[in-house]
Design a protein around this motif. Sequence first.
Motif, PDB file in Angstrom:
ATOM      1  N   GLN A  22      24.671  21.472 -35.616  1.00 18.28           N
ATOM      2  CA  GLN A  22      25.517  21.172 -34.465  1.00 18.28           C
ATOM      3  C   GLN A  22      24.821  20.227 -33.491  1.00 18.28           C
ATOM      4  O   GLN A  22      25.427  19.295 -32.954  1.00 18.28           O
ATOM      5  N   ILE A  23      23.517  20.457 -33.282  1.00 15.45           N
ATOM      6  CA  ILE A  23      22.757  19.551 -32.413  1.00 15.45           C
ATOM      7  C   ILE A  23      22.771  18.138 -32.981  1.00 15.45           C
ATOM      8  O   ILE A  23      22.931  17.152 -32.247  1.00 15.45           O
ATOM      9  N   LEU A  24      22.627  18.035 -34.305  1.00 16.64           N
ATOM     10  CA  LEU A  24      22.616  16.714 -34.935  1.00 16.64           C
ATOM     11  C   LEU A  24      23.972  16.035 -34.831  1.00 16.64           C
ATOM     12  O   LEU A  24      24.054  14.838 -34.513  1.00 16.64           O
ATOM     13  N   ALA A  25      25.037  16.770 -35.092  1.00 17.26           N
ATOM     14  CA  ALA A  25      26.373  16.177 -34.987  1.00 17.26           C
ATOM     15  C   ALA A  25      26.624  15.676 -33.571  1.00 17.26           C
ATOM     16  O   ALA A  25      27.137  14.560 -33.365  1.00 17.26           O
ATOM     17  N   ASP A  26      26.253  16.485 -32.569  1.00 15.53           N
ATOM     18  CA  ASP A  26      26.429  16.058 -31.172  1.00 15.53           C
ATOM     19  C   ASP A  26      25.537  14.864 -30.853  1.00 15.53           C
ATOM     20  O   ASP A  26      25.949  13.932 -30.142  1.00 15.53           O
ATOM     21  N   GLY A  27      24.310  14.877 -31.389  1.00 21.54           N
ATOM     22  CA  GLY A  27      23.392  13.779 -31.118  1.00 21.54           C
ATOM     23  C   GLY A  27      23.832  12.471 -31.730  1.00 21.54           C
ATOM     24  O   GLY A  27      23.675  11.395 -31.124  1.00 21.54           O
ATOM     25  N   LEU A  28      24.407  12.533 -32.922  1.00 19.00           N
ATOM     26  CA  LEU A  28      24.874  11.309 -33.575  1.00 19.00           C
ATOM     27  C   LEU A  28      25.978  10.634 -32.774  1.00 19.00           C
ATOM     28  O   LEU A  28      26.159   9.414 -32.857  1.00 19.00           O
ATOM     29  N   ALA A  29      26.716  11.419 -32.000  1.00 16.33           N
ATOM     30  CA  ALA A  29      27.778  10.840 -31.176  1.00 16.33           C
ATOM     31  C   ALA A  29      27.228   9.834 -30.166  1.00 16.33           C
ATOM     32  O   ALA A  29      27.949   8.927 -29.732  1.00 16.33           O
ATOM     33  N   GLU A  30      25.952   9.967 -29.809  1.00 11.32           N
ATOM     34  CA  GLU A  30      25.335   9.010 -28.883  1.00 11.32           C
ATOM     35  C   GLU A  30      25.091   7.658 -29.539  1.00 11.32           C
ATOM     36  O   GLU A  30      24.975   6.639 -28.854  1.00 11.32           O
ATOM     37  N   PHE A  31      24.992   7.637 -30.865  1.00  7.95           N
ATOM     38  CA  PHE A  31      24.603   6.430 -31.583  1.00  7.95           C
ATOM     39  C   PHE A  31      25.763   5.777 -32.340  1.00  7.95           C
ATOM     40  O   PHE A  31      25.686   4.588 -32.665  1.00  7.95           O
ATOM     41  N   LEU A  32      26.809   6.553 -32.623  1.00 12.09           N
ATOM     42  CA  LEU A  32      27.935   6.060 -33.408  1.00 12.09           C
ATOM     43  C   LEU A  32      29.082   5.613 -32.508  1.00 12.09           C
ATOM     44  O   LEU A  32      29.188   6.062 -31.362  1.00 12.09           O
ATOM     45  N   PRO A  33      29.979   4.762 -33.022  1.00 14.93           N
ATOM     46  CA  PRO A  33      31.202   4.463 -32.277  1.00 14.93           C
ATOM     47  C   PRO A  33      31.989   5.749 -32.005  1.00 14.93           C
ATOM     48  O   PRO A  33      31.985   6.679 -32.814  1.00 14.93           O
ATOM     49  N   LYS A  34      32.665   5.794 -30.881  1.00 16.92           N
ATOM     50  CA  LYS A  34      33.395   7.007 -30.488  1.00 16.92           C
ATOM     51  C   LYS A  34      34.460   7.392 -31.515  1.00 16.92           C
ATOM     52  O   LYS A  34      34.804   8.567 -31.652  1.00 16.92           O
ATOM     53  N   SER A  35      35.004   6.416 -32.217  1.00 23.37           N
ATOM     54  CA  SER A  35      36.075   6.713 -33.178  1.00 23.37           C
ATOM     55  C   SER A  35      35.581   7.518 -34.370  1.00 23.37           C
ATOM     56  O   SER A  35      36.369   8.213 -35.023  1.00 23.37           O
ATOM     57  N   LEU A  36      34.284   7.440 -34.666  1.00 22.28           N
ATOM     58  CA  LEU A  36      33.726   8.182 -35.806  1.00 22.28           C
ATOM     59  C   LEU A  36      33.299   9.563 -35.319  1.00 22.28           C
ATOM     60  O   LEU A  36      32.122   9.858 -35.125  1.00 22.28           O
ATOM     61  N   ASP A  37      34.292  10.421 -35.123  1.00 19.45           N
ATOM     62  CA  ASP A  37      34.057  11.686 -34.434  1.00 19.45           C
ATOM     63  C   ASP A  37      34.053  12.902 -35.353  1.00 19.45           C
ATOM     64  O   ASP A  37      34.115  14.040 -34.885  1.00 19.45           O
ATOM     65  N   HIS A  38      33.976  12.681 -36.667  1.00 14.25           N
ATOM     66  CA  HIS A  38      33.850  13.788 -37.607  1.00 14.25           C
ATOM     67  C   HIS A  38      32.697  13.501 -38.566  1.00 14.25           C
ATOM     68  O   HIS A  38      32.636  12.432 -39.189  1.00 14.25           O
ATOM     69  N   ILE A  39      31.781  14.475 -38.676  1.00 20.87           N
ATOM     70  CA  ILE A  39      30.534  14.315 -39.418  1.00 20.87           C
ATOM     71  C   ILE A  39      30.547  15.215 -40.651  1.00 20.87           C
ATOM     72  O   ILE A  39      30.709  16.433 -40.529  1.00 20.87           O
ATOM     73  N   PHE A  40      30.366  14.601 -41.830  1.00 17.44           N
ATOM     74  CA  PHE A  40      30.247  15.379 -43.072  1.00 17.44           C
ATOM     75  C   PHE A  40      28.849  15.177 -43.624  1.00 17.44           C
ATOM     76  O   PHE A  40      28.418  14.048 -43.865  1.00 17.44           O
ATOM     77  N   PHE A  41      28.124  16.272 -43.831  1.00 13.54           N
ATOM     78  CA  PHE A  41      26.749  16.210 -44.302  1.00 13.54           C
ATOM     79  C   PHE A  41      26.674  16.227 -45.830  1.00 13.54           C
ATOM     80  O   PHE A  41      27.446  16.923 -46.494  1.00 13.54           O
TER      81      PHE A  41
END
Length: 418
Positions: free
Chosen positions: A80-99
């Motif tokens: 969860q920390i990683l998914a939230d952290g990636l939001a700082e680096f990715l475009p806002k539209s890419l708001d769903h993370i699949f590992f």
Amino acid sequence: MTKIWHPFTQHGLGQTIPKITRAQDAILYTQDGREIIDGISSWWVQTHGHCHPQIVAAIQQQSAQLDQIIFAGWTHEPAQILADGLAEFLPKSLDHIFFSDSGSTAVEVALKMALGYWHNRGEQRHHILVMDHSYHGDTIGAMSVGARGVFNQAYGPLLFDVSAVPFPKPDAVQATLDALTAACRDPDNRPAAFIVEPLVLGAGGMLTYAPTILAEMRNICSAHDVLFIADEVMTGWGRTGTIFACEQAGIEPDILCMAKGLTGGVVPLAVTAATTPIFDAHYSPDRSKMFFHSSSFTANPIACAAANANLEIWRNQPVQKRIDHIVQRHAQFAEQLQRYDSTTNVRQCGTILVFEIADSHGHYMSTLGPELLRFFAEENVLLRPLGNTVYIMPPYCITDAQLSRIYTVVEAAIDEFA
């Protein structure tokens, strides 16, 4: 004694395979006491250098707390920390993370997301568009969307058909854009998606093209309702000079694949990031519409902890300054390479510097490749040419002296083999 079968290695050539016992920053230490400068970030994965203390500490701490847990229907804090952290680096539209767990798998996930998107919307669109000379991995789907040739000719019966647009050579950019437009408009075979390596085609020969072309290709796909997949497995995390190559074109893909530098190149972890519409196409009370993909180690907590440490390094250390310095040094050396009669097509994209040594059989299977590999190894530099294509892609911690040594050895190779 059991023999190890090494990847992309023709054991019939009898080449020596050095044994590495430890590594630190940009240096590999061999069993026989040599110090090797890592000039390709250990196959494009290392960003901050080997055994970075912050990443090592995160791995040690997490492995003593929670090492592995099923991720289907369960979760944990590092993910969860990683998914939230990636939001700082990715475009806002890419708001769903699949590992997932590798670059090839991230691509497989992206392709399945794209096909699932159209299937769950009731549209039978399953054709994929690709670019000539591309490479997206070595699993079946990833090979299918890569260039056909020596990499995969033995496995042809397993691969699905795709349509390829030509690589945008400087004198034929419009031909590429026209081909993509025509393919997107095809009423008899409407594409589901177009997958592309942004700005640099890696294993296909480190071919480069301009951000403006990437932006035009994105616009064409958007205009014709074709999903745009950016494979940033190699180009992501600073390789092209920005965190993601798509930034330079000012575009936001529908799906973005990342791996390699996600954990600083220390442990395997991959992410496929997607937009809300792609997630929503799989969101339903109907269980048959769920996204049918996983691996046993999806979102492994230790790997997520390493990735979180990587993000902290990006936040708190002058990583961009280190990248900019390599970019500047490469640009200066590129001018020097231009002076050689035997070097061609000198090009640079961020921290990646590339050129060809003139060879009548210039391609991946050029006999010059193994000779260059041997030469560099004997000079205590890890460079792995793609045939007669030589590239330098160092970790960002590399020192000026180490870079200078790489440049000196490269010039010696030009003199030796020209």
